[in-house]
Enzyme design. Structure first.
Site, PDB file in Angstrom:
ATOM      1  N   LEU A  59       0.865  -1.266   0.137  1.00 35.00           N
ATOM      2  CA  LEU A  59      -0.080  -0.017   0.053  1.00 35.00           C
ATOM      3  C   LEU A  59       0.942   1.233  -0.018  1.00 35.00           C
ATOM      4  O   LEU A  59       1.066   2.094   1.159  1.00 35.00           O
ATOM      5  CB  LEU A  59      -0.904   0.049   1.169  1.00 35.00           C
ATOM      6  CG  LEU A  59      -2.325   0.890   1.202  1.00 35.00           C
ATOM      7  CD1 LEU A  59      -3.029   0.540  -0.071  1.00 35.00           C
ATOM      8  CD2 LEU A  59      -3.003   0.616   2.284  1.00 35.00           C
ATOM      9  N   HIS A  60       1.650   1.489  -1.142  1.00 36.04           N
ATOM     10  CA  HIS A  60       2.388   2.798  -1.285  1.00 36.04           C
ATOM     11  C   HIS A  60       1.993   3.323  -2.522  1.00 36.04           C
ATOM     12  O   HIS A  60       1.508   3.019  -3.332  1.00 36.04           O
ATOM     13  CB  HIS A  60       4.123   2.122  -1.377  1.00 36.04           C
ATOM     14  CG  HIS A  60       4.568   1.438  -0.235  1.00 36.04           C
ATOM     15  ND1 HIS A  60       4.583   1.919   0.820  1.00 36.04           N
ATOM     16  CD2 HIS A  60       4.763   0.065  -0.010  1.00 36.04           C
ATOM     17  CE1 HIS A  60       5.201   1.086   1.665  1.00 36.04           C
ATOM     18  NE2 HIS A  60       4.978  -0.077   1.389  1.00 36.04           N
ATOM     19  N   ALA A  61       2.464   4.832  -2.381  1.00 38.34           N
ATOM     20  CA  ALA A  61       2.110   5.695  -3.763  1.00 38.34           C
ATOM     21  C   ALA A  61       1.002   5.624  -4.308  1.00 38.34           C
ATOM     22  O   ALA A  61      -0.200   6.053  -3.733  1.00 38.34           O
ATOM     23  CB  ALA A  61       3.548   5.504  -4.372  1.00 38.34           C
TER      24      ALA A  61
END
Length: 88
Positions: free
Chosen positions: A14-16
């Protein structure tokens, strides 16, 4: 209060990009929306908060909504994240 437990399946966690999708989905609602992982809980309407959790792929997270539109919020957020193949 409504909550769901889901598993992050996006290859980068769950990044960028996936975090932005999650924040945009949560921001459409009046209810307080939080995401919990690794013993920490943050406001899901905050990109910096969500990214600070450093949620990797195959992690279980809890999304909690509390407020006047909590039912709609939890359902819509789950639907958007599943449609984008961020959670399973």
């Amino acid at each position: 209060m409504k909550s769901i437990n889901v598993t992050v399946v996006d290859p980068v966690g769950l990044h960028a990009r996936p975090a932005t999708i999650a924040v945009n989905a949560a921001s459409k609602f009046k209810s307080e929306v939080n995401v919990a992982y690794g013993g920490r809980e943050v406001n899901m309407k905050s990109i910096m908060g969500v990214m600070s959790l450093g949620i990797p792929t195959k992690s279980e997270i809890t999304i909690t909504c509390n407020g006047e539109d909590e039912e709609e919020a939890v359902a819509a957020i789950e639907e958007v994240l599943r449609a984008q193949k961020i959670i399973a």
